[in-house]
Structure formats: structure tokens, C-alpha cells
Design an enzyme around this catalytic site. Sequence first.
Site, PDB file in Angstrom:
ATOM      1  N   HIS A 149     -45.942  27.077  68.549  1.00  0.00           N
ATOM      2  CA  HIS A 149     -46.472  28.350  69.021  1.00  0.00           C
ATOM      3  C   HIS A 149     -45.471  29.492  68.803  1.00  0.00           C
ATOM      4  O   HIS A 149     -44.274  29.337  69.058  1.00  0.00           O
ATOM      5  CB  HIS A 149     -46.815  28.265  70.508  1.00  0.00           C
ATOM      6  CG  HIS A 149     -48.030  27.438  70.796  1.00  0.00           C
ATOM      7  ND1 HIS A 149     -49.310  27.943  70.696  1.00  0.00           N
ATOM      8  CD2 HIS A 149     -48.173  26.147  71.157  1.00  0.00           C
ATOM      9  CE1 HIS A 149     -50.183  27.007  70.993  1.00  0.00           C
ATOM     10  NE2 HIS A 149     -49.516  25.891  71.275  1.00  0.00           N
ATOM     11  N   ALA A 196     -36.132   5.327  71.719  1.00  0.00           N
ATOM     12  CA  ALA A 196     -37.090   5.707  72.752  1.00  0.00           C
ATOM     13  C   ALA A 196     -36.714   7.041  73.396  1.00  0.00           C
ATOM     14  O   ALA A 196     -35.553   7.295  73.714  1.00  0.00           O
ATOM     15  CB  ALA A 196     -37.157   4.619  73.821  1.00  0.00           C
TER      16      ALA A 196
END
Length: 233
Positions: A149, A196
Amino acid sequence: MHNEQYVSKLQRVQELLVTTVLGDIPTLILGQKLRNLGYRSIFAQIGNPVYIQNGVEFNGTSCIEMGSGVYIFKGVRMDARGHKNNRIHLGNRVAIERNVDIGSLEDTCIYIDEDTFIAPNVCIEGPGDIKIGKHCMIAAHSGIYANNHNFADPMEPIKYQGVTRKGIVIEDDCWLGHGVTVLDGVTIGKGSIIGAGAVVNKDIPPFSVAVGIPARVIKNRIDKDLAKVQAEK
């Protein structure tokens, strides 16, 4: 223009009719086999066989291609609506686990190559193009977002400032661990492992092991001395 709109509406009606009738038939009472046959009339391409469980949501099936041996499990949502050039492609033997959300949005190609596994609750979203290579493993709760954005004007709501869309490439034989986030404009090189929870906001060289927020390379799977070099810096 009117003819295109008419064809689009007709395709949507056909899609809704076929998926409503066949989409929720349980696998145990021939649902998978019926979907394998009936969906051929609405998809751009569908291999033989495909294994689609009940409770899968499809939008824009005329822009969705599947190879042979594809598995799609309950709760998956695949949305290719919004532009005539949208394309979602699943190569042979791709497996999409439960509650995965794939959306091409606007003039977008999402290409997942053969033998790749997408674990539960993964989100893969345009409107930038996304290419995931062969033999990849994307662990649960990961997010791959090919847009960013704009927010330069503090007086204008961010939602009205538009987005950039550079695209994402994840090359062959990559493993993304649980909860990895891949941001727009990134290429993850062949054979790389992302630990992770990592946030990948820049390119990762081939055969790297990267961890952290933002992700940084801690070693190379070929050059065993890279980790030592990084530690000394």
C-alpha cells in the site's frame, strides 16, 4: 463491451449452478468423482484425475487451470474474478491443504508449479504476479502478498492511495517454515529454506538458510563457511 458483459454473466451463472450442485456433495458418496467430471465444463483447464473435496469455494473458474493429480482440501477459496486476464495455475500433483486462500485480484497470474505443497491456512494474494516453483513446501499460516500500500500522503486515507505490485518469485525446491511472510518484490532463490516466523522483504540467494524479522541469511547450503563469515561481521 455489452457482449463481453453478457458472456461474463452467463459464465458466472453456469459456475454458480455447477459448484452449488456439486460442491458440497460429500467425498464418501462419490462427490469427488462427480466434481472431477462436472467441473470440466467451467474450468479453463482441468487434468485427470483431480481430487477436490467438498466445501471448496471457486470464483472465476474460467480463469483457473489445474493439472493432473491435483489435491484441493476442504475450506480452500480460489478467486480469479475481476479481470479477463487473471490466471490461477496449479501444476501436476500440487496439493492445497485446508483453508488456503488464493486470490489473483486484478490482471494477475498466480502460478504454482508441479509437486508443490501448500499447508493449511496459507494466504497467497495479488494483484502482483506470483510464481511458486516445483517441489516447494509452504508451511501453515504463511502469507505471500504481491502488493504494497502507498501511504505518502498523511492527509489521505491509506486505502485510497493505491498499491504497488512488483510481483514475487519463489524458485524450485524452497521450504518456507510456519508463519513466514513474503512481501512484494522479493525473489527467493532455488533450494532456499526460510525459518519459521521470518519476514522476507528482500531477495534471498539460491540455497540459502534465512531467519528473522527481517529475514537474513545465516548460512548457505552449499558454502558451509558462510555462517562463519556472517558471524564475524
